[in-house]
Design a protein around this motif. Structure first.
Motif, PDB file in Angstrom:
ATOM      1  N   CYS A 141      85.764  72.621  37.941  1.00 47.56           N
ATOM      2  CA  CYS A 141      85.111  73.913  37.743  1.00 47.56           C
ATOM      3  C   CYS A 141      85.304  74.429  36.328  1.00 47.56           C
ATOM      4  O   CYS A 141      84.518  75.225  35.838  1.00 47.56           O
ATOM      5  CB  CYS A 141      85.636  74.939  38.728  1.00 47.56           C
ATOM      6  N   LEU A 142      86.384  74.006  35.677  1.00 50.99           N
ATOM      7  CA  LEU A 142      86.614  74.460  34.306  1.00 50.99           C
ATOM      8  C   LEU A 142      86.338  73.327  33.324  1.00 50.99           C
ATOM      9  O   LEU A 142      86.769  73.360  32.171  1.00 50.99           O
ATOM     10  CB  LEU A 142      88.052  74.986  34.149  1.00 50.99           C
ATOM     11  N   ALA A 143      85.554  72.340  33.775  1.00 50.63           N
ATOM     12  CA  ALA A 143      85.330  71.134  32.977  1.00 50.63           C
ATOM     13  C   ALA A 143      84.640  71.422  31.648  1.00 50.63           C
ATOM     14  O   ALA A 143      84.797  70.671  30.685  1.00 50.63           O
ATOM     15  CB  ALA A 143      84.502  70.131  33.777  1.00 50.63           C
ATOM     16  N   ALA A 144      83.874  72.501  31.580  1.00 51.39           N
ATOM     17  CA  ALA A 144      83.143  72.796  30.343  1.00 51.39           C
ATOM     18  C   ALA A 144      83.994  73.591  29.360  1.00 51.39           C
ATOM     19  O   ALA A 144      83.527  73.947  28.282  1.00 51.39           O
ATOM     20  CB  ALA A 144      81.863  73.566  30.678  1.00 51.39           C
ATOM     21  N   ASN A 145      85.242  73.865  29.742  1.00 47.57           N
ATOM     22  CA  ASN A 145      86.132  74.655  28.892  1.00 47.57           C
ATOM     23  C   ASN A 145      87.107  73.780  28.113  1.00 47.57           C
ATOM     24  O   ASN A 145      87.551  72.749  28.609  1.00 47.57           O
ATOM     25  CB  ASN A 145      86.991  75.587  29.752  1.00 47.57           C
ATOM     26  N   LYS A 146      87.467  74.236  26.917  1.00 49.52           N
ATOM     27  CA  LYS A 146      88.722  73.766  26.333  1.00 49.52           C
ATOM     28  C   LYS A 146      89.829  74.600  26.971  1.00 49.52           C
ATOM     29  O   LYS A 146      89.761  75.840  26.951  1.00 49.52           O
ATOM     30  CB  LYS A 146      88.733  73.988  24.819  1.00 49.52           C
ATOM     31  N   ALA A 286      85.839  79.310  27.444  1.00 51.01           N
ATOM     32  CA  ALA A 286      84.617  79.972  27.913  1.00 51.01           C
ATOM     33  C   ALA A 286      84.933  80.971  29.026  1.00 51.01           C
ATOM     34  O   ALA A 286      84.504  82.112  28.998  1.00 51.01           O
ATOM     35  CB  ALA A 286      83.590  78.950  28.395  1.00 51.01           C
TER      36      ALA A 286
END
Lengths: 395, 395
Positions: A141-146, A286
Motif C-alpha cells: 500500500c505504501l509501495a509508491a512512497n520513499k 507521499a
C-alpha cells in the motif's frame, strides 16, 4: 482440499488450527469453495485430547516428503531447527509462512532468495506486530512512497511495564513482576526488556523499507532495565512519555536503525499506545504519517496474520515480499544522529555548567532536555559528569 | 514502458502525476526496471505551464481507443461522467484505479463484475481514508477473520470541526467558518457536514466486509449540523468525545450500518483522532481490534493510495478485491440497535421522569446518559418531551 502442515503446536500454532476450525465457512468462501486441511502437526509433545491429535508427528520428514502439503506454517520460535526446516521446505518447493521474527530477521534474505528461485513464497506478516497488518501494507500500500522513517512500539511486554511505571508510578522491578504475574512477561524476560525482540522486529521493517537485509546484530540495542520511576516522572514534567521504540530512517540514502527507550511527545499518536498494545508509525514521502495499531501478540491475533499469508499463498504461490542480501555500506553510524536528549545528574549545577540549560529536580535527581546535537558529542559531555545518564528524545 | 491515463487533473490527479515524477526511480525499481508513463490526461482545462501539459486531451475516446493505455486512473469525482468512463474503460479491457467514493459506493458491484468478466482490475484503495491503507488490509490481511464491526472517522472536515468545538468551545458555525478559511471545508460543505461523504465511505467498507453491495441510500445518515457547543461540553462531563462515525457491524448475519455523530469514550483510541486526521477501527473475530490512522485526504496521501493500486495492477492485472450484487435481505433495521443515548432537554425533571436518571445542567440545558435500549424505544420517549434531542453512545 488444500493441505497445510503446522510446525510447533504452541500458542500460535494451535491458534492457527483454532482459526481454521472456527472460521471454516468464511475461509472456504474466500477460497471459492476449497477447504483447508491441517494434515500434519510437528511437535515433540502429544495432544491426545485435541481434535487434531491424530495429525501430530515428531518426524519432520513426514511433512517434507508429503507432496500433498503445499504450505508449511512455521510457528516454532527460535532459530533452530525452525530455520533448517523452513529452508528444507522451501527447497522442496513448498511455500512457508512464519511468525518467527528471529528466523526472518537473521535468515530472511537467504530464505527469500530460495523462495524466489523455487517459485514459491516465504511470507512473514505475523513476525511483526502480531495481528496488526504492517508487512503487507508497507510493501504494497505504501509501495509508491520513499519510506522516510518507521517508529514502532513493537513489544507488548515492555510497553505494559512502561505504561504502569507512568500511570502508577511503579518501579521497573514492580512493573515487571506484575507483567510476569499476568503472563505478559516470561520468567526470563531478557529478550523483551533488553530490547532484543524489538530489535529483530525493527530489523525486519528496515529491511522491507530499504531493500537490503538489515542485520539485527548491527542495530544498536538498548532495553528498558535502566529506566527509573524518576525518569518517567521527569519525562512527564517535560510533557513526554517514555516508550521503547524500534526506529529506522533514511539519512541521505543510508539507514539509521536503533532500538532504545525514547522520550515521545505526549501529543504524538504513538505516545498514547498503552499496555500490551503495539503501534507502528510509518512516514512516507507521499502519504505523510500513517499509523497501525492493535494487539501485538496473542494466539488469535497472530494466527490471523499467519492465515492472511496462507490465503495469499493459495491465491498466488509466487507472491514475493521482501529484500535482497545485506548491503554492508547501508548502515549509518547511529552516534551521528542529531537529537535532543534528556540528561540526568546528581547535581543541578553540573547540568547547567556542561549543557547550559536549567535542570529541574525530580525525586532527588536533576533533569534537563538538551539542545540538538549528535549522540557522539552528547556522550562525551555526559561522560564528563560523575554518574550522569541520558535518554534520547524523539522529535 | 507502462502507459497510463489520468481522468481529471485536479488535486488528486495532479498529485498522482507528481508522485510518478518525484518517485520515478523507486517506482521503476519496484517494477523491475519498467518505467511508468502518463500518456494522456483528460481535463476540460488546459495546463500550458505543466510539464505534462502536452498530454492533456478533452476527448475521452483518445484514451479509450489507445491500446497502449493499460490502466486508467479516474480522479474526476462525481458520478457522471466518471462512472460512464470507468465502465467503458473496463469494457475495453483496461484496468481502472479510482479515488472516487461516490462511484465505488453507488456502482461498485456493477463495475467489479465487469472487471471480473473482462479479466482486469477495478481497484479503489484511495476511495476511503485517503492515503491510509485500509481496503487492502481489510480484504487481504484480515481475510481469515469474520469482521464483527468497523468504526471509522472517515471525514477530515467534520473531524476538524468537532475537534475545534471540543478544544476551543466554538459553535458549529464558527468551527465551520474556520475550516472554510483554512481550505478544509468547501464553500458548500453539505456533503461533508451532512454526513454523505462518510456514508459513502462506510458503505464501501461494509460492502467489503460483508460481500454484498451496501447501498449508501439505505444507510441511515445524520450529519453534525445540529451538534451544539453545549452537547460537546456535556459529553465531556460524562467523559466522552463527540465524533462523526461511519459504523457497520454484523448483527446475527445481518448488517447494521449507520452514519451519525456518536459519543465515544475518551479512552477509546478512536476518540483521540483529531483535526483532519481519519482513523478506522476494525474488529475481527481473530485479530481483535486493529486501528489504521493517518491523513484522510490531500493530494499526495491520496495519490499514494492510487499508486499502490496502479503498482498492484501492473503486478497482477486480474487482481480482484470487492463484493457481489446487493443482497436486499442483508440490512438490519438500524432502529433495532440496542445502545445508550445522551438525551438533552430543557427541564431536568422531564429527563428524570421519562428516563429515570438524574440530569446534569450544561449551559442551561439538561443532559443525561440513558440505560441500554433500542433506538426505536428511545425515540418514542424523546418524542414525549417537548424540544428533547438525543445523540447515540458508542459502547
Amino acid at each position: 482440499m488444500i493441505n497445510i502442515a503446522i510446525l510447533g503446536f504452541g500458542v500460535v500454532g494451535s491458534g492457527v488450527a483454532d482459526v481454521i476450525a472456527e472460521n471454516a465457512d468464511s475461509l472456504s468462501q474466500r477460497l471459492c469453495g476449497e477447504k483447508l486441511n491441517v494434515k500434519h502437526i510437528l511437535d515433540l509433545r502429544d495432544f491426545p485430547d485435541h481434535p487434531l491429535g491424530d495429525r501430530v508427528t515428531k518426524d519432520f520428514d513426514t511433512i517434507l516428503n508429503d507432496e500433498e502439503v503445499l504450505i508449511v506454517v512455521e510457528t516454532m520460535g527460535g532459530s533452530h531447527p525452525a530455520y533448517d526446516f523452513s529452508k528444507k521446505a522451501l527447497e522442496a518447493g513448498k511455500s512457508v509462512v512464519t511468525s518467527n521474527k528471529e528466523v526472518v530477521a537473521t535468515f530472511g534474505a537467504e530464505l527469500l532468495a530460495i523462495a524466489r528461485e523455487k517459485g514459491v513464497s516465504y511470507l512473514f506478516e505475523a513476525s511483526v506486530g502480531g495481528g496488526i497488518p504492517i508487512i503487507r501494507p508497507m510493501w504494497q500500500c505504501l509501495a509508491a512512497n520513499k519510506i522516510l522513517a518507521v517508529d514502532g512500539i513493537l513489544n507488548g511486554t515492555t510497553n505494559y511495564i512502561l505504561t504502569k511505571m507512568f500511570a502508577e508510578g511503579w518501579s521497573f522491578e514492580d512493573a515487571l513482576s506484575k507483567a510476569q504475574e499476568l503472563g505478559y512477561a516470561e520468567r526470563n524476560p531478557a529478550a523483551d526488556v533488553e530490547g532484543l525482540d524489538t530489535c529483530r522486529k525493527i530489523s525486519i521493517l528496515a529491511s522491507l523499507a530499504y531493500g537490503s537485509a538489515i542485520d539485527p546484530k548491527k542495530v544498536h540495542c538498548e532495553g528498558i532495565t535502566e529506566i527509573t520511576a524518576a525518569d518517567v516522572a521527569a519525562a512527564e514534567e517535560f510533557d513526554y512519555r517514555i516508550k521503547l521504540l524500534g526506529r529506522c530512517a533514511d539519512v541521505n540514502g543510508k539507514v539509521y536503525a536503533i532500538t532504545a527507550p525514547f522520550l515521545v511527545p505526549t501529543e504524538a499518536s504513538i505516545a498514547n499506545i498503552d499496555d500490551v498494545y503495539n503501534g507502528i508509525s510509518v512516514m512516507g514521502n507521499a502519504v505523510g504519517d500513517v499509523m497501525f495499531y492493535g494487539r501485538g501478540a496473542g494466539a488469535l491475533p497472530t494466527a490471523s496474520a499467519v492465515m492472511a499469508d496462507v490465503l495469499d499463498v493459495i491465491r498466488d504461490c509466487r507472491k514475493t515480499i521482501g529484500w535482497g542480501p545485506e548491503n554492508p555500506d547501508i548502515y549509518c553510524d547511529y552516534e551521528s544522529a542529531v537529537l535532543r536528549f534528556l540528561v540526568c545528574a546528581d547535581k543541578a549545577e553540573d547540568i547547567n555548567h556542561v549543557f547550559g540549560v536549567e535542570a529541574i529536580e525530580v525525586r532527588g535527581k536533576f533533569y534537563a532536555i538538551t539542545g540538538l546535537g549528535t549522540e557522539k558529542a552528547l556522550k562525551e559531555k555526559v561522560a564528563s559528569i560523575d554518574g550522569a545518564r541520558f535518554i534520547r528524545v524523539m522529535e
